[in-house]
Design an enzyme around this catalytic site. Structure first.
Site, PDB file in Angstrom:
ATOM      1  N   SER A 233      16.424 -26.903  -9.915  1.00 37.75           N
ATOM      2  CA  SER A 233      17.204 -25.685  -9.236  1.00 37.75           C
ATOM      3  C   SER A 233      16.812 -25.376  -8.032  1.00 37.75           C
ATOM      4  O   SER A 233      17.901 -24.818  -7.338  1.00 37.75           O
ATOM      5  CB  SER A 233      17.032 -24.593 -10.325  1.00 37.75           C
ATOM      6  OG  SER A 233      18.029 -25.018 -11.647  1.00 37.75           O
TER       7      SER A 233
ATOM      8  N   HIS B 248      16.520 -17.011 -11.930  1.00 37.43           N
ATOM      9  CA  HIS B 248      17.537 -17.863 -11.532  1.00 37.43           C
ATOM     10  C   HIS B 248      18.144 -16.855 -10.490  1.00 37.43           C
ATOM     11  O   HIS B 248      18.663 -17.257  -9.306  1.00 37.43           O
ATOM     12  CB  HIS B 248      18.465 -18.801 -12.305  1.00 37.43           C
ATOM     13  CG  HIS B 248      17.891 -20.082 -12.632  1.00 37.43           C
ATOM     14  ND1 HIS B 248      18.287 -21.215 -12.394  1.00 37.43           N
ATOM     15  CD2 HIS B 248      16.716 -20.237 -13.569  1.00 37.43           C
ATOM     16  CE1 HIS B 248      17.726 -22.266 -12.834  1.00 37.43           C
ATOM     17  NE2 HIS B 248      16.745 -21.729 -13.502  1.00 37.43           N
TER      18      HIS B 248
END
Length: 182
Positions: free
Chosen positions: A16, A52
């Site tokens: 990510s 995130h």
């Protein structure tokens, strides 16, 4: 055709973060496509999602798409860079589908990836490096994700493997097996 970048690797490898780095370099407007199902009763899952979210620049837009990923690609604007995180989570949301229904959904996704006018950075997980799951649903997940990742890899303009915090450019280090000459 706009670029399609595939990023794969094991859990907690840095996939990510690499995807976010590439999206930051894009001249297009970033739209973060989150595929995770929200579960307010799962504190650990909520903490992962929050981590995130906190890493993303404030000017990035985000959209929650747990199911209709093909439609999100079809309706994306040419000015967008879609960072999709992740293919495995999206698949998990549909794991109870029959093989025929899953094939229709996977084909729609692959078609949409090839037809979108947006740039796409797609994160996926490598789940086939361990033991074969002892239960049918686990095997179905692993096999479906493996096949779909390979199919996306065959049409991707760039493909990266992220493992142990290192990024490997697969197209410069290897050759895609579907592109081998007989």
């Amino acid at each position: 055709m706009p670029p399609l970048t595939l990023i794969t690797g094991p859990s907690r490898s840095g996939k990510s973060e690499w995807a976010e780095h590439l999206a930051e370099r894009s001249p297009r407007d970033v739209l973060y496509i989150a595929t995770a199902q929200m579960d307010p009763t799962d504190a650990e899952w909520q903490a992962r999602i929050l981590k995130h979210q906190q890493r993303r620049p404030a000017h990035w837009r985000s959209r929650h798409v747990p199911h209709e990923l093909a439609i999100a690609l079809q309706t994306a604007a040419a000015k967008d860079c879609l960072l999709i995180d992740s293919l495995g989570t999206w698949l998990a949301n549909a794991i109870d589908q029959t093989d025929d229904a899953w094939q229709i959904q996977a084909t729609a996704l692959l078609d949409s990836l090839q037809q979108t006018t947006a740039e796409v950075i797609l994160v996926t997980e490598e789940v086939g490096w361990g033991v074969v799951p002892a239960y049918p649903l686990g095997r179905a997940f692993r096999d479906r994700l493996g096949r779909l990742t390979r199919q996306v890899g065959a049409i991707a303009d760039a493909a990266y493997l992220v493992t142990a915090g290192y990024v490997l450019d697969l197209q410069h280090l290897g050759q895609h097996i579907d592109r081998l000459e007989n």
